[in-house]
Scaffold this motif. Sequence first.
Motif, mmCIF file in Angstrom:
data_model
loop_
_atom_site.group_PDB
_atom_site.id
_atom_site.type_symbol
_atom_site.label_atom_id
_atom_site.label_comp_id
_atom_site.label_asym_id
_atom_site.label_seq_id
_atom_site.Cartn_x
_atom_site.Cartn_y
_atom_site.Cartn_z
ATOM 1 N N UNK A 259 66.290 20.885 57.687
ATOM 2 C CA UNK A 259 66.288 22.154 56.972
ATOM 3 C C UNK A 259 67.598 22.510 56.315
ATOM 4 N N UNK A 260 68.466 21.545 56.103
ATOM 5 C CA UNK A 260 69.757 21.782 55.463
ATOM 6 C C UNK A 260 69.576 21.840 53.946
ATOM 7 N N UNK A 261 69.761 23.026 53.375
ATOM 8 C CA UNK A 261 69.552 23.206 51.937
ATOM 9 C C UNK A 261 70.545 22.417 51.100
ATOM 10 N N UNK A 262 71.657 21.982 51.699
ATOM 11 C CA UNK A 262 72.620 21.173 50.968
ATOM 12 C C UNK A 262 72.349 19.693 51.075
ATOM 13 N N UNK A 263 71.137 19.354 51.536
ATOM 14 C CA UNK A 263 70.799 17.963 51.826
ATOM 15 C C UNK A 263 70.805 17.063 50.608
ATOM 16 N N UNK A 264 70.572 17.608 49.435
ATOM 17 C CA UNK A 264 70.450 16.762 48.245
ATOM 18 C C UNK A 264 71.783 16.194 47.780
ATOM 19 N N UNK A 265 72.864 16.817 48.187
ATOM 20 C CA UNK A 265 74.179 16.434 47.668
ATOM 21 C C UNK A 265 74.512 14.971 47.918
ATOM 22 N N UNK A 266 74.098 14.439 49.054
ATOM 23 C CA UNK A 266 74.472 13.070 49.383
ATOM 24 C C UNK A 266 73.432 12.027 49.030
ATOM 25 N N UNK B 59 64.069 25.674 50.328
ATOM 26 C CA UNK B 59 64.605 25.265 49.023
ATOM 27 C C UNK B 59 65.237 26.455 48.313
ATOM 28 N N UNK B 60 66.514 26.394 48.100
ATOM 29 C CA UNK B 60 67.226 27.431 47.361
ATOM 30 C C UNK B 60 67.015 27.224 45.860
ATOM 31 N N UNK B 61 67.344 28.218 45.041
ATOM 32 C CA UNK B 61 67.283 27.997 43.587
ATOM 33 C C UNK B 61 68.100 26.790 43.150
ATOM 34 N N UNK B 62 69.210 26.522 43.844
ATOM 35 C CA UNK B 62 70.028 25.358 43.486
ATOM 36 C C UNK B 62 69.285 24.063 43.744
#
Length: 224
Positions: free
Chosen positions: A137-144, A164-167
Amino acid sequence: MNTHLIKPAALVVAAGLLAACSSGPRAPDWQFEAKGSMDRSVAAYMEGNSRVEMAELERARGQLTRSGRADLLATAELLHCATRVASLVLDEPCAGFEKLRPDATEAQRAYADYLKGRVAPQGIALLPESQRAAAAGNAGALAGITDPLSKLVAAGVLLQTGKASPAVIRQAIDTASAQGWRRPLLAWLGAELRLAEQGGNTAEAERLRRRIELTQNTPAAVKP
């Protein structure tokens, strides 16, 4: 798409893709053919060509069943289902895999549950490393995540679990757009449009409608 060949002894589910070690003796022709068919099936679906997608999927299934191994076929079925999650088709059961679930590997079962947004905590460690943050559930998951399909799958899981955040939605749009993947692009633009409408942002909603119309306005556009 990973360009390595399927090698039965090393087959894994890695970001929903067929992956394997290519060292050693030349792989049998059926492995080349199955891999090629799955590559073409994925590409056709993401471009919006369901007819070609299903024809290539059936070819891959035919080649994989020659091995008599449920785990090999299960990988193809999971890849098939992963393209749906990447394109926000979230209510379609992964029927092909479920028939094979009893004979699939533990990691494959965890990945199937992940695609539905309900992987158990103990199953997260069995997932491809790139997907574990999204599963948690980490919304920053896509960064890596560098692989485009893997990134869209993670975004789809985050969306269906309400994380899912807008980002995240914007990253999914940019990823689909960069690949020229019309089907997921339309799906994610639709998700952003709903956010704009809910937020009363009329100008943004109109901009998104124009972009959706532009994306649809091609001979091979995905039909609603």
